[in-house]
Design a protein around this motif. Structure first.
Motif, PDB file in Angstrom:
ATOM      1  N   ARG A 174       3.422  -1.868   7.451  1.00 26.05           N
ATOM      2  CA  ARG A 174       3.413  -0.446   7.814  1.00 26.05           C
ATOM      3  C   ARG A 174       2.724  -0.310   9.160  1.00 26.05           C
ATOM      4  O   ARG A 174       1.761  -1.024   9.447  1.00 26.05           O
ATOM      5  N   SER A 182      -0.971   6.891  -8.769  1.00 27.64           N
ATOM      6  CA  SER A 182       0.502   6.932  -8.759  1.00 27.64           C
ATOM      7  C   SER A 182       1.085   5.697  -9.425  1.00 27.64           C
ATOM      8  O   SER A 182       0.588   4.587  -9.217  1.00 27.64           O
ATOM      9  N   ASN A 190      -6.821   3.309   2.037  1.00 32.77           N
ATOM     10  CA  ASN A 190      -5.488   2.728   2.257  1.00 32.77           C
ATOM     11  C   ASN A 190      -5.359   2.103   3.644  1.00 32.77           C
ATOM     12  O   ASN A 190      -4.395   1.397   3.905  1.00 32.77           O
ATOM     13  N   HIS A 199       4.078   4.384  -8.672  1.00 30.94           N
ATOM     14  CA  HIS A 199       4.889   3.521  -7.793  1.00 30.94           C
ATOM     15  C   HIS A 199       4.070   2.505  -7.009  1.00 30.94           C
ATOM     16  O   HIS A 199       4.624   1.573  -6.454  1.00 30.94           O
ATOM     17  N   LYS A 200       2.748   2.695  -6.986  1.00 31.63           N
ATOM     18  CA  LYS A 200       1.907   1.714  -6.287  1.00 31.63           C
ATOM     19  C   LYS A 200       1.440   0.611  -7.237  1.00 31.63           C
ATOM     20  O   LYS A 200       0.770  -0.321  -6.830  1.00 31.63           O
ATOM     21  N   ALA A 235      -5.407   5.998  -5.900  1.00 36.03           N
ATOM     22  CA  ALA A 235      -4.061   5.486  -5.579  1.00 36.03           C
ATOM     23  C   ALA A 235      -4.079   4.011  -5.180  1.00 36.03           C
ATOM     24  O   ALA A 235      -3.204   3.243  -5.581  1.00 36.03           O
ATOM     25  N   GLN A 236      -5.098   3.609  -4.405  1.00 36.88           N
ATOM     26  CA  GLN A 236      -5.141   2.233  -3.904  1.00 36.88           C
ATOM     27  C   GLN A 236      -6.079   1.350  -4.729  1.00 36.88           C
ATOM     28  O   GLN A 236      -6.283   0.185  -4.383  1.00 36.88           O
ATOM     29  N   HIS A 245      -6.919   9.938   2.745  1.00 36.25           N
ATOM     30  CA  HIS A 245      -5.486  10.134   2.978  1.00 36.25           C
ATOM     31  C   HIS A 245      -5.259  11.644   3.123  1.00 36.25           C
ATOM     32  O   HIS A 245      -5.992  12.442   2.517  1.00 36.25           O
ATOM     33  N   GLY A 258       0.829  -1.208   0.000  1.00 38.65           N
ATOM     34  CA  GLY A 258       0.000   0.000   0.000  1.00 38.65           C
ATOM     35  C   GLY A 258       0.861   1.255   0.000  1.00 38.65           C
ATOM     36  O   GLY A 258       0.464   2.295  -0.516  1.00 38.65           O
ATOM     37  N   ALA A 259       2.047   1.148   0.591  1.00 35.04           N
ATOM     38  CA  ALA A 259       2.959   2.297   0.620  1.00 35.04           C
ATOM     39  C   ALA A 259       3.663   2.421  -0.721  1.00 35.04           C
ATOM     40  O   ALA A 259       3.664   3.477  -1.352  1.00 35.04           O
ATOM     41  N   SER A 302      -3.415  13.537   1.703  1.00 33.46           N
ATOM     42  CA  SER A 302      -3.246  14.214   0.408  1.00 33.46           C
ATOM     43  C   SER A 302      -4.583  14.560  -0.240  1.00 33.46           C
ATOM     44  O   SER A 302      -4.615  15.300  -1.224  1.00 33.46           O
ATOM     45  N   ASP A 317      -9.716   9.665  -5.914  1.00 38.37           N
ATOM     46  CA  ASP A 317      -8.352   9.308  -5.550  1.00 38.37           C
ATOM     47  C   ASP A 317      -8.222   7.798  -5.749  1.00 38.37           C
ATOM     48  O   ASP A 317      -8.700   7.007  -4.935  1.00 38.37           O
ATOM     49  N   ARG A 366      -0.478  -2.525   9.462  1.00 44.54           N
ATOM     50  CA  ARG A 366      -1.181  -2.765   8.201  1.00 44.54           C
ATOM     51  C   ARG A 366      -0.395  -3.705   7.301  1.00 44.54           C
ATOM     52  O   ARG A 366       0.774  -3.453   7.007  1.00 44.54           O
ATOM     53  N   THR A 389      -0.095  10.860  -7.090  1.00 44.21           N
ATOM     54  CA  THR A 389      -1.467  11.183  -6.685  1.00 44.21           C
ATOM     55  C   THR A 389      -1.521  12.525  -5.953  1.00 44.21           C
ATOM     56  O   THR A 389      -2.408  13.339  -6.199  1.00 44.21           O
ATOM     57  N   THR A 390      -0.558  12.723  -5.057  1.00 36.60           N
ATOM     58  CA  THR A 390      -0.554  13.952  -4.257  1.00 36.60           C
ATOM     59  C   THR A 390      -0.506  15.180  -5.158  1.00 36.60           C
ATOM     60  O   THR A 390      -1.273  16.125  -4.979  1.00 36.60           O
TER      61      THR A 390
HETATM   62  N1  7TS Z   1      -4.223   8.570  -1.687  1.00 34.42           N
HETATM   63  C1  7TS Z   1      -4.221   7.363  -1.106  1.00 34.42           C
HETATM   64  C2  7TS Z   1      -5.521   6.648  -0.919  1.00 34.42           C
HETATM   65  C3  7TS Z   1      -3.010   6.783  -0.709  1.00 34.42           C
HETATM   66  O1  7TS Z   1      -3.015   5.577  -0.161  1.00 34.42           O
HETATM   67  C4  7TS Z   1      -1.805   7.487  -0.923  1.00 34.42           C
HETATM   68  C5  7TS Z   1      -0.476   6.950  -0.446  1.00 34.42           C
HETATM   69  C6  7TS Z   1      -1.859   8.737  -1.547  1.00 34.42           C
HETATM   70  C7  7TS Z   1      -3.082   9.244  -1.907  1.00 34.42           C
HETATM   71  C8  7TS Z   1      -0.632   9.517  -1.876  1.00 34.42           C
HETATM   72  O2  7TS Z   1       0.070   8.894  -2.897  1.00 34.42           O
HETATM   73  P1  7TS Z   1       1.494   9.457  -3.375  1.00 34.42           P
HETATM   74  O3  7TS Z   1       1.958   8.450  -4.362  1.00 34.42           O
HETATM   75  O4  7TS Z   1       1.272  10.791  -3.970  1.00 34.42           O
HETATM   76  O5  7TS Z   1       2.354   9.528  -2.143  1.00 34.42           O
HETATM   77  N2  7TS Z   1      -0.584   6.029   0.583  1.00 34.42           N
HETATM   78  C9  7TS Z   1       0.407   5.557   1.345  1.00 34.42           C
HETATM   79  C10 7TS Z   1       0.209   4.573   2.295  1.00 34.42           C
HETATM   80  O6  7TS Z   1      -0.874   4.044   2.545  1.00 34.42           O
HETATM   81  N3  7TS Z   1       1.383   4.295   2.890  1.00 34.42           N
HETATM   82  O7  7TS Z   1       2.324   5.070   2.347  1.00 34.42           O
HETATM   83  C11 7TS Z   1       1.740   5.860   1.379  1.00 34.42           C
END
Ligand code: 7TS
Length: 413
Positions: free
Chosen positions: A367, A231, A183, A233-234, A210-211, A131, A38-39, A133, A208, A387, A102-103
């Motif tokens: 995490r 993102s 997340n 990297h996920k 990201a997940q 999150h 997830g990270a 962000s 969003d 987690r 994503t941020t």
């Molecule tokens: N939104 C969600 C739902 C996320 O899980 C994360 C990162 C972000 C936005 C931000 O993504 P980034 O790629 O811009 O950093 N989540 C996590 C997490 O759950 N553990 O480390 C980062």
């Protein structure tokens, strides 16, 4: 044999694991069990090779050179945009804005949408499980422009209360910005329904993702999302790349986010005109090496198949939930009916940080903490969780290592 089982059996886990060199390493003399997907996810060889190969054989700045290498790098970069477009089924590459992640995608939208479409007193709806962000950019906008923020509550299973959501709308609501998958809780929100409700109330929606994107097929047209952020990297791609998808007519009406090279058509000291989409939102030299590698990651995932990935990860999560529930004093946070491959938990009153540190000694990377979702922690009445989040290379044997480790650690306390 049912369909789900058949597609799970199509996953060749040995072959997949062999694609990720890092999975061969040990930590503290134990085989690495990587449950922090997830990270960020680990990278397959094709992704890392792409970075090395492009630096060694193509590297040149994009969109500006007449020379051979620059043109080749530009083709690779723009082909990657096409790959992203197809991956989420956007209508056009003009709808794919490359960002740092994503941020940055959410910040971009908060600035540009806030500038063009919102005035003092207008409102944005977010949810209790966002999150940071997807909270802080709206707070920054609130401080700049005096907009209001409303929050969708959830039940104790970690499911958003859709009836309460409906009540939050007013004529002032301009945007809903909500996570597709939590997340922390793993909840898969009913995003298509939520978008329909927002549209019926005259509001736009930013999702969003990201997940979500790494674990399930996302079709932005089918969802009818106005904006969608995720993102690289996920999803097994490199860090520093992300996407903001937006419907073309909306992006066209938004002002640029940053100024600089690439995003202009003409500049004089008196007046600047802006480039067309998607370049209007991409000031400066993009990470063109990263976008090529990102496309390789998306191709990699596509070759395995998102249906197969979702089914396999669902099986892992179900198995892990069963095994974790065998442990005395186990509390799992997030038991939504529709749930992705994330399990947040605490055992008795063992601090999440202690649990994470001891698991680490057994080679298990999880995490711990608030997971950048402090308001959600407040709603749950805790300071953090442990987690485990799964990816395509994880196995039931690894889950057994986690479960046995948890048993051992909790017996020590
Ligand atoms: N939104 C969600 C739902 C996320 O899980 C994360 C990162 C972000 C936005 C931000 O993504 P980034 O790629 O811009 O950093 N989540 C996590 C997490 O759950 N553990 O480390 C980062």
């Amino acid at each position: 044999m049912c369909y789900m089982q058949r597609i799970v059996e199509m996953i060749d886990i040995k072959k997949i694991r062999a694609d990720f060199p890092i999975l061969q390493r040990e930590v503290y003399g134990k085989p690495l069990v990587y449950f922090d997907n997830g990270a960020t996810t680990q990278k397959p060889r094709v992704v890392v090779d792409s970075i090395v190969d492009e630096y060694y054989s193509v590297n040149a700045n994009v969109h500006r050179g007449v020379h051979f290498l620059s043109q080749q790098a530009t083709v690779l970069h723009e082909n990657s945009r096409e790959t992203v477009k197809q991956f989420i089924n956007a209508r056009s590459t003009n709808e794919i804005i490359f960002t740092r992640g994503t941020t940055e995608s959410i910040n971009l939208l908060a600035c540009s949408f806030g500038e063009a479409f919102m005035e003092e007193g207008d409102e944005v709806i977010i949810s209790v499980m966002e999150h940071h962000s997807n909270i802080v950019p709206w707070q920054l906008l609130a401080a700049r422009k005096g907009i209001g923020i409303k929050v969708i509550p959830m039940n104790d299973k970690g499911e958003l209360l859709i009836d309460e959501y409906k009540k939050l709308f007013s004529e002032k609501t301009k945007l809903v910005s909500v996570t597709h998958v939590s997340n922390v809780l793993g909840t898969i929100n009913p995003i298509a329904e939520m978008i329909e409700i927002a549209h019926a109330n005259g509001a736009y929606v930013l999702v969003d993702g990201a997940q979500a994107v790494p674990h399930t097929k996302v079709d932005v047209q089918e969802l009818d999302a106005d904006f969608y952020a995720f993102s690289s990297h996920k999803i097994y791609g490199p860090t520093g790349i992300g996407v903001l998808y937006g419907k073309e007519d909306l992006l066209d009406r938004l002002p640029p986010y940053q100024g600089g090279g690439e995003m202009i058509q003409t500049v004089t000291f008196e007046k600047t005109t802006f480039n067309e989409l998607p370049f209007k939102f991409e000031a400066g030299t993009p990470d063109y090496i990263g976008t090529t590698a990102f496309a390789k990651a998306l191709d990699y995932v596509t070759a395995i198949g998102l249906d197969a990935i979702a089914a396999y990860e669902h099986e892992l999560t179900t198995y892990a939930t069963q095994r974790l529930k065998e442990i005395e004093g186990m509390r799992i946070f997030g038991e939504a009916d529709s749930k992705g491959s994330v399990i947040s938990f605490l055992v008795n009153d063992i601090h999440h940080f202690d649990m994470g540190t001891l698991l680490d000694r057994l080679g298990v990377a999880v995490r711990t903490g608030h997971h950048c979702a402090q308001p959600l922690m407040q709603r749950l009445g805790i300071t953090g969780t442990v987690r485990a989040s799964f990816g395509i290379y994880n196995t039931k044997e690894e889950i057994d290592v986690l479960a046995e480790g948890l048993k051992r650690i909790s017996s020590m306390f």
